[in-house]
Write a protein that holds these residues in place. Structure first.
Motif, mmCIF file in Angstrom:
data_model
loop_
_atom_site.group_PDB
_atom_site.id
_atom_site.type_symbol
_atom_site.label_atom_id
_atom_site.label_comp_id
_atom_site.label_asym_id
_atom_site.label_seq_id
_atom_site.Cartn_x
_atom_site.Cartn_y
_atom_site.Cartn_z
ATOM 1 N N GLU A 236 11.773 0.842 34.389
ATOM 2 C CA GLU A 236 11.052 0.026 35.361
ATOM 3 C C GLU A 236 11.949 -0.215 36.572
ATOM 4 O O GLU A 236 12.990 -0.873 36.479
ATOM 5 N N ALA B 254 6.907 2.286 37.414
ATOM 6 C CA ALA B 254 7.257 2.634 36.031
ATOM 7 C C ALA B 254 7.468 4.140 35.927
ATOM 8 O O ALA B 254 6.697 4.936 36.484
ATOM 9 N N TYR B 255 8.517 4.521 35.177
ATOM 10 C CA TYR B 255 8.867 5.933 35.004
ATOM 11 C C TYR B 255 9.263 6.180 33.547
ATOM 12 O O TYR B 255 9.576 5.255 32.791
ATOM 13 N N ARG B 256 9.266 7.431 33.199
ATOM 14 C CA ARG B 256 9.904 7.870 31.958
ATOM 15 C C ARG B 256 10.769 9.080 32.259
ATOM 16 O O ARG B 256 10.470 9.856 33.173
ATOM 17 N N ILE C 98 12.446 0.506 25.767
ATOM 18 C CA ILE C 98 12.713 0.192 27.173
ATOM 19 C C ILE C 98 14.210 0.262 27.433
ATOM 20 O O ILE C 98 15.001 -0.370 26.736
ATOM 21 N N LEU D 176 11.113 4.249 28.681
ATOM 22 C CA LEU D 176 10.474 3.586 29.809
ATOM 23 C C LEU D 176 11.529 3.046 30.774
ATOM 24 O O LEU D 176 12.492 2.416 30.368
ATOM 25 N N PRO E 211 2.611 1.503 32.502
ATOM 26 C CA PRO E 211 3.835 1.575 31.684
ATOM 27 C C PRO E 211 3.624 2.192 30.306
ATOM 28 O O PRO E 211 4.557 2.754 29.733
ATOM 29 N N GLU E 212 2.408 2.090 29.752
ATOM 30 C CA GLU E 212 2.182 2.642 28.416
ATOM 31 C C GLU E 212 1.953 4.157 28.427
ATOM 32 O O GLU E 212 1.897 4.796 27.371
#
Length: 390
Positions: free
Chosen positions: A102, A75-77, A7, A100, A49-50
Protein backbone atom coordinates in the motif's frame (compact mmCIF):
# COMPACT_ATOMS: atom_id res chain seq x y z
CA UNK A 1 3.29 -23.23 -4.94
CA UNK A 2 0.44 -21.67 -2.93
CA UNK A 3 0.21 -17.94 -3.05
CA UNK A 4 0.45 -16.56 0.48
CA UNK A 5 -1.31 -13.25 1.02
CA UNK A 6 0.26 -11.06 3.68
CA UNK A 7 0.70 -7.31 3.98
CA UNK A 8 4.25 -6.07 3.70
CA UNK A 9 5.13 -3.58 6.41
CA UNK A 10 6.49 -0.71 4.37
CA UNK A 11 9.05 1.49 6.07
CA UNK A 12 8.50 5.15 5.17
CA UNK A 13 11.94 6.66 4.73
CA UNK A 14 11.08 10.29 4.03
CA UNK A 15 7.71 11.99 4.48
CA UNK A 16 6.35 14.41 1.87
CA UNK A 17 3.62 17.02 2.15
CA UNK A 18 2.42 16.73 -1.46
CA UNK A 19 0.95 13.45 -2.66
CA UNK A 20 3.18 12.34 -5.56
CA UNK A 21 4.71 9.20 -6.99
CA UNK A 22 6.80 7.43 -4.39
CA UNK A 23 10.14 5.69 -4.79
CA UNK A 24 9.66 2.05 -3.83
CA UNK A 25 12.86 0.07 -3.54
CA UNK A 26 14.29 -3.18 -2.22
CA UNK A 27 16.53 -6.08 -3.12
CA UNK A 28 16.00 -9.60 -4.41
CA UNK A 29 18.27 -12.33 -3.06
CA UNK A 30 18.50 -15.92 -4.26
CA UNK A 31 17.86 -19.16 -2.36
CA UNK A 32 21.42 -19.11 -0.98
CA UNK A 33 21.07 -15.54 0.31
CA UNK A 34 23.29 -14.10 -2.43
CA UNK A 35 22.58 -11.03 -4.56
CA UNK A 36 19.76 -11.98 -6.93
CA UNK A 37 21.29 -10.50 -10.09
CA UNK A 38 19.38 -9.05 -13.03
CA UNK A 39 15.67 -10.02 -13.00
CA UNK A 40 12.74 -8.59 -14.97
CA UNK A 41 9.48 -8.52 -13.04
CA UNK A 42 6.49 -6.23 -12.42
CA UNK A 43 4.48 -4.48 -9.76
CA UNK A 44 0.75 -5.02 -10.31
CA UNK A 45 -1.47 -1.94 -9.87
CA UNK A 46 -4.68 -3.16 -8.24
CA UNK A 47 -8.20 -1.79 -8.53
CA UNK A 48 -8.95 -3.13 -5.05
CA UNK A 49 -6.59 -4.39 -2.29
CA UNK A 50 -8.13 -7.88 -2.36
CA UNK A 51 -7.27 -8.35 -6.05
CA UNK A 52 -4.41 -10.69 -6.91
CA UNK A 53 -3.72 -9.35 -10.40
CA UNK A 54 -3.62 -5.88 -11.91
CA UNK A 55 -1.97 -3.66 -14.48
CA UNK A 56 1.80 -4.34 -14.62
CA UNK A 57 4.48 -1.74 -13.97
CA UNK A 58 7.73 -3.13 -15.38
CA UNK A 59 10.83 -3.27 -13.17
CA UNK A 60 14.38 -4.51 -13.76
CA UNK A 61 16.92 -5.11 -11.02
CA UNK A 62 20.59 -4.25 -11.29
CA UNK A 63 23.31 -6.90 -11.15
CA UNK A 64 23.05 -7.04 -7.35
CA UNK A 65 19.28 -7.62 -7.38
CA UNK A 66 18.44 -4.09 -6.20
CA UNK A 67 15.58 -2.13 -7.73
CA UNK A 68 13.82 1.24 -7.49
CA UNK A 69 10.49 2.08 -9.11
CA UNK A 70 8.17 5.09 -8.92
CA UNK A 71 4.62 4.14 -7.97
CA UNK A 72 1.56 6.36 -7.66
CA UNK A 73 -0.43 6.10 -4.42
CA UNK A 74 -2.59 2.98 -4.34
CA UNK A 75 -2.56 -0.77 -3.81
CA UNK A 76 -0.03 -3.05 -5.52
CA UNK A 77 1.27 -6.57 -5.45
CA UNK A 78 4.67 -7.85 -6.43
CA UNK A 79 4.27 -9.95 -9.54
CA UNK A 80 5.77 -13.42 -9.82
CA UNK A 81 9.56 -13.39 -9.50
CA UNK A 82 11.47 -15.97 -11.51
CA UNK A 83 15.17 -16.47 -12.08
CA UNK A 84 16.07 -19.32 -14.47
CA UNK A 85 19.13 -21.43 -13.77
CA UNK A 86 21.99 -20.55 -16.11
CA UNK A 87 22.63 -24.11 -17.30
CA UNK A 88 18.97 -25.09 -17.62
CA UNK A 89 16.30 -22.39 -17.90
CA UNK A 90 13.58 -24.97 -17.12
CA UNK A 91 14.87 -25.02 -13.54
CA UNK A 92 14.42 -21.76 -11.69
CA UNK A 93 14.19 -19.92 -8.41
CA UNK A 94 10.97 -18.07 -7.73
CA UNK A 95 8.81 -16.08 -5.34
CA UNK A 96 5.05 -16.21 -5.91
CA UNK A 97 3.95 -14.55 -2.66
CA UNK A 98 2.05 -11.66 -4.30
CA UNK A 99 2.39 -9.56 -1.14
CA UNK A 100 0.08 -6.58 -0.77
CA UNK A 101 1.83 -3.19 -0.94
CA UNK A 102 0.00 0.00 0.00
CA UNK A 103 1.62 3.19 -1.24
CA UNK A 104 0.42 6.34 0.52
CA UNK A 105 1.69 9.88 0.85
CA UNK A 106 5.29 9.14 1.83
CA UNK A 107 8.02 9.86 -0.71
CA UNK A 108 9.99 6.62 -0.27
CA UNK A 109 9.22 3.06 0.81
CA UNK A 110 11.69 0.30 1.56
CA UNK A 111 10.43 -3.22 0.81
CA UNK A 112 13.54 -4.78 2.25
CA UNK A 113 14.56 -8.23 1.06
CA UNK A 114 12.48 -10.34 -1.35
CA UNK A 115 13.82 -13.87 -1.19
CA UNK A 116 13.73 -16.45 -3.97
CA UNK A 117 13.34 -20.18 -3.35
CA UNK A 118 14.34 -23.12 -5.48
CA UNK A 119 11.21 -24.39 -7.14
CA UNK A 120 10.14 -26.54 -9.99
CA UNK A 121 11.44 -29.40 -12.00
CA UNK A 122 10.32 -31.11 -15.16
CA UNK A 123 9.73 -34.49 -16.73
CA UNK A 124 10.68 -35.37 -20.26
CA UNK A 125 10.60 -38.43 -22.46
CA UNK A 126 9.74 -39.93 -25.80
CA UNK A 127 6.82 -42.02 -27.02
CA UNK A 128 7.51 -44.73 -29.57
CA UNK A 129 5.87 -47.77 -31.11
CA UNK A 130 8.07 -50.44 -32.62
CA UNK A 131 11.05 -48.10 -32.22
CA UNK A 132 9.42 -45.33 -34.27
CA UNK A 133 8.30 -41.95 -32.94
CA UNK A 134 4.61 -41.44 -32.18
CA UNK A 135 3.74 -37.75 -32.74
CA UNK A 136 0.65 -35.82 -31.58
CA UNK A 137 -0.29 -38.26 -28.81
CA UNK A 138 -1.29 -37.03 -25.35
CA UNK A 139 0.84 -37.89 -22.32
CA UNK A 140 -1.01 -37.20 -19.07
CA UNK A 141 -0.13 -37.29 -15.40
CA UNK A 142 -2.30 -39.42 -13.15
CA UNK A 143 -2.38 -40.17 -9.44
CA UNK A 144 -1.26 -43.72 -8.56
CA UNK A 145 -3.62 -45.04 -5.93
CA UNK A 146 -6.50 -42.95 -7.23
CA UNK A 147 -6.30 -43.89 -10.92
CA UNK A 148 -7.46 -40.41 -11.94
CA UNK A 149 -5.71 -37.81 -14.10
CA UNK A 150 -4.45 -34.60 -12.52
CA UNK A 151 -5.34 -32.53 -15.58
CA UNK A 152 -1.70 -32.00 -16.53
CA UNK A 153 -1.26 -33.12 -20.12
CA UNK A 154 1.06 -32.45 -23.04
CA UNK A 155 1.25 -33.70 -26.62
CA UNK A 156 4.29 -35.24 -28.24
CA UNK A 157 6.09 -33.35 -31.01
CA UNK A 158 7.03 -34.65 -34.45
CA UNK A 159 9.90 -36.66 -32.91
CA UNK A 160 7.60 -38.24 -30.31
CA UNK A 161 9.17 -36.15 -27.52
CA UNK A 162 7.30 -34.47 -24.69
CA UNK A 163 8.15 -32.33 -21.71
CA UNK A 164 6.08 -31.08 -18.79
CA UNK A 165 6.90 -28.66 -16.01
CA UNK A 166 6.25 -29.23 -12.29
CA UNK A 167 6.33 -25.96 -10.36
CA UNK A 168 5.19 -27.09 -6.91
CA UNK A 169 7.72 -29.78 -6.06
CA UNK A 170 8.99 -29.64 -2.49
CA UNK A 171 10.94 -32.89 -2.34
CA UNK A 172 11.22 -36.31 -3.90
CA UNK A 173 7.98 -37.05 -5.70
CA UNK A 174 6.71 -40.01 -7.68
CA UNK A 175 5.34 -38.96 -11.05
CA UNK A 176 3.28 -41.41 -13.09
CA UNK A 177 2.22 -40.81 -16.68
CA UNK A 178 0.15 -42.68 -19.20
CA UNK A 179 -0.86 -42.71 -22.82
CA UNK A 180 -4.47 -43.77 -23.18
CA UNK A 181 -5.45 -45.39 -26.45
CA UNK A 182 -8.68 -46.93 -27.68
CA UNK A 183 -7.70 -50.48 -26.69
CA UNK A 184 -5.67 -49.83 -23.54
CA UNK A 185 -3.13 -47.74 -21.65
CA UNK A 186 0.64 -47.63 -21.43
CA UNK A 187 2.16 -46.40 -18.18
CA UNK A 188 5.49 -45.08 -16.99
CA UNK A 189 6.81 -43.61 -13.76
CA UNK A 190 9.85 -41.74 -12.48
CA UNK A 191 11.03 -39.84 -9.42
CA UNK A 192 11.51 -36.09 -9.66
CA UNK A 193 12.95 -33.83 -6.99
CA UNK A 194 13.49 -30.13 -6.51
CA UNK A 195 15.72 -29.11 -9.42
CA UNK A 196 16.20 -32.78 -10.36
CA UNK A 197 14.32 -33.59 -13.58
CA UNK A 198 12.95 -37.03 -14.40
CA UNK A 199 12.70 -38.98 -17.64
CA UNK A 200 10.05 -41.47 -18.77
CA UNK A 201 10.07 -43.07 -22.20
CA UNK A 202 6.87 -44.86 -23.19
CA UNK A 203 6.95 -47.73 -25.69
CA UNK A 204 3.43 -48.28 -26.96
CA UNK A 205 2.67 -51.94 -27.74
CA UNK A 206 1.51 -53.24 -31.09
CA UNK A 207 -1.30 -54.95 -29.19
CA UNK A 208 -2.92 -54.71 -25.75
CA UNK A 209 -3.95 -57.87 -23.91
CA UNK A 210 -6.58 -59.16 -21.53
CA UNK A 211 -5.98 -61.29 -18.44
CA UNK A 212 -8.44 -63.84 -17.10
CA UNK A 213 -8.64 -64.30 -13.33
CA UNK A 214 -10.14 -67.26 -11.46
CA UNK A 215 -11.10 -65.86 -8.08
CA UNK A 216 -11.99 -67.77 -4.91
CA UNK A 217 -12.34 -65.69 -1.74
CA UNK A 218 -14.52 -65.67 1.41
CA UNK A 219 -16.47 -62.58 0.38
CA UNK A 220 -16.63 -59.49 -1.78
CA UNK A 221 -13.20 -58.78 -3.23
CA UNK A 222 -11.33 -55.72 -4.42
CA UNK A 223 -8.64 -56.53 -6.96
CA UNK A 224 -5.88 -54.06 -7.73
CA UNK A 225 -3.46 -54.13 -10.65
CA UNK A 226 -0.21 -52.24 -10.86
CA UNK A 227 3.07 -52.62 -12.76
CA UNK A 228 5.59 -54.53 -10.68
CA UNK A 229 7.77 -51.40 -10.51
CA UNK A 230 5.15 -49.42 -8.58
CA UNK A 231 3.32 -50.57 -5.42
CA UNK A 232 0.39 -48.16 -5.88
CA UNK A 233 -2.68 -49.46 -7.73
CA UNK A 234 -3.42 -48.28 -11.25
CA UNK A 235 -6.67 -50.23 -11.72
CA UNK A 236 -9.30 -51.52 -9.29
CA UNK A 237 -11.95 -54.15 -9.99
CA UNK A 238 -14.72 -55.27 -7.66
CA UNK A 239 -15.82 -58.90 -7.76
CA UNK A 240 -17.82 -61.50 -5.87
CA UNK A 241 -16.31 -64.24 -3.75
CA UNK A 242 -16.21 -66.77 -6.58
CA UNK A 243 -15.80 -65.19 -9.98
CA UNK A 244 -14.17 -65.40 -13.35
CA UNK A 245 -12.95 -61.91 -14.18
CA UNK A 246 -11.53 -60.61 -17.44
CA UNK A 247 -9.30 -57.53 -17.27
CA UNK A 248 -8.75 -55.94 -20.71
CA UNK A 249 -6.36 -53.31 -22.05
CA UNK A 250 -3.09 -54.28 -20.36
CA UNK A 251 0.25 -53.54 -21.95
CA UNK A 252 2.82 -56.35 -22.05
CA UNK A 253 5.18 -56.74 -19.11
CA UNK A 254 5.31 -57.76 -15.44
CA UNK A 255 2.31 -56.83 -13.30
CA UNK A 256 1.18 -57.52 -9.74
CA UNK A 257 -2.39 -58.31 -8.76
CA UNK A 258 -3.36 -57.55 -5.15
CA UNK A 259 -6.64 -59.00 -3.92
CA UNK A 260 -8.25 -57.79 -0.67
CA UNK A 261 -11.23 -59.53 0.90
CA UNK A 262 -12.67 -59.46 4.40
CA UNK A 263 -9.48 -58.34 6.15
CA UNK A 264 -7.09 -60.50 4.12
CA UNK A 265 -4.66 -59.69 1.32
CA UNK A 266 -2.80 -61.76 -1.26
CA UNK A 267 -0.41 -60.67 -4.01
CA UNK A 268 0.08 -62.52 -7.27
CA UNK A 269 2.78 -61.74 -9.82
CA UNK A 270 1.77 -62.19 -13.43
CA UNK A 271 3.23 -61.66 -16.86
CA UNK A 272 1.22 -60.06 -19.65
CA UNK A 273 0.32 -61.64 -21.99
CA UNK A 274 -0.65 -64.48 -19.63
CA UNK A 275 -0.54 -67.99 -21.02
CA UNK A 276 -3.39 -69.20 -18.78
CA UNK A 277 -5.99 -67.80 -16.37
CA UNK A 278 -4.47 -66.46 -13.14
CA UNK A 279 -5.66 -68.22 -9.99
CA UNK A 280 -6.28 -66.00 -6.94
CA UNK A 281 -7.44 -67.57 -3.69
CA UNK A 282 -7.93 -66.20 -0.17
CA UNK A 283 -8.65 -68.89 2.45
CA UNK A 284 -11.64 -68.59 4.78
CA UNK A 285 -9.88 -68.27 8.15
CA UNK A 286 -11.02 -66.58 11.35
CA UNK A 287 -11.11 -62.76 11.53
CA UNK A 288 -10.15 -60.81 14.66
CA UNK A 289 -10.49 -57.23 15.87
CA UNK A 290 -7.24 -55.35 16.44
CA UNK A 291 -7.41 -52.02 18.24
CA UNK A 292 -5.57 -49.78 20.66
CA UNK A 293 -3.91 -46.39 21.06
CA UNK A 294 -0.65 -44.82 19.95
CA UNK A 295 1.04 -42.08 21.98
CA UNK A 296 2.84 -39.81 19.51
CA UNK A 297 5.55 -37.43 20.70
CA UNK A 298 6.49 -34.29 18.79
CA UNK A 299 3.23 -34.02 16.85
CA UNK A 300 2.11 -30.39 16.32
CA UNK A 301 -1.34 -29.47 17.56
CA UNK A 302 -2.39 -28.45 14.06
CA UNK A 303 -1.37 -31.81 12.56
CA UNK A 304 -3.71 -33.10 9.86
CA UNK A 305 -4.92 -36.49 11.07
CA UNK A 306 -6.72 -37.11 7.77
CA UNK A 307 -3.34 -38.03 6.33
CA UNK A 308 -2.39 -40.50 9.07
CA UNK A 309 -3.19 -44.20 9.29
CA UNK A 310 -2.16 -47.50 10.79
CA UNK A 311 -1.33 -50.14 8.20
CA UNK A 312 -1.24 -53.92 8.54
CA UNK A 313 0.97 -55.63 5.98
CA UNK A 314 0.83 -59.42 5.81
CA UNK A 315 4.34 -60.65 6.71
CA UNK A 316 6.34 -61.00 3.52
CA UNK A 317 3.32 -60.17 1.38
CA UNK A 318 4.02 -57.17 -0.80
CA UNK A 319 3.26 -53.47 -0.25
CA UNK A 320 1.43 -51.78 2.60
CA UNK A 321 -1.64 -49.58 2.21
CA UNK A 322 -4.30 -52.12 1.27
CA UNK A 323 -5.18 -53.07 4.87
CA UNK A 324 -5.35 -49.84 6.86
CA UNK A 325 -7.39 -47.89 9.36
CA UNK A 326 -7.57 -44.24 10.26
CA UNK A 327 -5.77 -42.80 13.25
CA UNK A 328 -7.92 -40.73 15.61
CA UNK A 329 -6.84 -37.42 17.13
CA UNK A 330 -6.54 -39.23 20.45
CA UNK A 331 -4.24 -41.83 18.88
CA UNK A 332 -6.93 -44.51 18.74
CA UNK A 333 -7.04 -47.03 15.90
CA UNK A 334 -9.15 -50.12 15.17
CA UNK A 335 -9.15 -52.86 12.54
CA UNK A 336 -12.61 -54.36 12.82
CA UNK A 337 -11.51 -57.67 11.34
CA UNK A 338 -8.13 -58.97 10.16
CA UNK A 339 -7.59 -62.52 8.99
CA UNK A 340 -5.64 -64.66 11.44
CA UNK A 341 -1.96 -64.59 10.53
CA UNK A 342 1.30 -62.65 10.78
CA UNK A 343 1.46 -58.90 10.14
CA UNK A 344 3.84 -56.00 10.18
CA UNK A 345 2.08 -53.10 11.89
CA UNK A 346 3.13 -49.52 11.03
CA UNK A 347 2.05 -45.95 11.55
CA UNK A 348 2.09 -43.94 8.33
CA UNK A 349 1.50 -40.55 6.77
CA UNK A 350 0.22 -40.26 3.24
CA UNK A 351 -2.98 -39.91 1.25
CA UNK A 352 -6.19 -41.88 1.76
CA UNK A 353 -8.16 -42.72 -1.37
CA UNK A 354 -11.53 -43.74 -0.01
CA UNK A 355 -13.06 -44.65 -3.37
CA UNK A 356 -10.17 -47.07 -3.93
CA UNK A 357 -10.16 -48.27 -0.30
CA UNK A 358 -6.42 -47.64 -0.38
CA UNK A 359 -3.93 -45.58 1.66
CA UNK A 360 -0.93 -44.36 -0.28
CA UNK A 361 1.97 -44.46 2.19
CA UNK A 362 4.44 -41.61 1.92
CA UNK A 363 6.43 -42.23 5.11
CA UNK A 364 6.01 -44.86 7.79
CA UNK A 365 7.50 -46.23 11.00
CA UNK A 366 7.17 -49.83 12.11
CA UNK A 367 5.23 -50.31 15.35
CA UNK A 368 5.65 -54.09 15.51
CA UNK A 369 7.61 -56.05 12.91
CA UNK A 370 5.90 -59.39 13.53
CA UNK A 371 2.42 -59.53 15.03
CA UNK A 372 0.88 -62.99 15.46
CA UNK A 373 -2.87 -62.47 15.27
CA UNK A 374 -4.86 -65.49 16.44
CA UNK A 375 -7.40 -63.78 18.70
CA UNK A 376 -8.80 -60.27 19.29
CA UNK A 377 -5.99 -57.98 20.47
CA UNK A 378 -5.67 -54.58 22.11
CA UNK A 379 -2.20 -53.09 21.65
CA UNK A 380 -0.73 -49.77 22.72
CA UNK A 381 2.34 -48.22 21.14
CA UNK A 382 4.53 -45.13 21.24
CA UNK A 383 5.82 -43.32 18.16
CA UNK A 384 7.78 -40.20 17.26
CA UNK A 385 6.16 -37.85 14.76
CA UNK A 386 9.48 -37.20 13.01
CA UNK A 387 9.81 -40.89 12.12
CA UNK A 388 6.69 -41.00 9.92
CA UNK A 389 5.82 -37.39 9.03
CA UNK A 390 7.62 -34.85 6.89
Amino acid sequence: MPRVIRILLLLPVLASVAVADADVFGQIVDSENRDGGVIDFAFLKLKAPEDLDGDPVAVKTDRTGRFTVKLAPGAYRVGDLRKPQEKDARLFEANYARDLIEVGSDAMYDLGILRLEKTGTYLKGRVTRGGKAVPAVDVEVFVPGAAVPTGQRVSTDSAGAYEMQFNDVRGRQRVAVRVEEKDGCTFGAADVDLWKPGAVDLALPEKYHEVQIDLKTPGETWMYLHPSSDPAPYYMYKAGQTSKVTVPGLSPGPWVLTAVSNGAQVNVELAVPAAAPVAVAIPAVARHRLSGKIAISGLPREADFRGMAVTARPAGEGPAGYLWTRLGRDGAYAFEGLAAGRYELSIASGTPFDTMRYFQVRRSAVLQSVLELSAPRTLEFTARAGDFTE
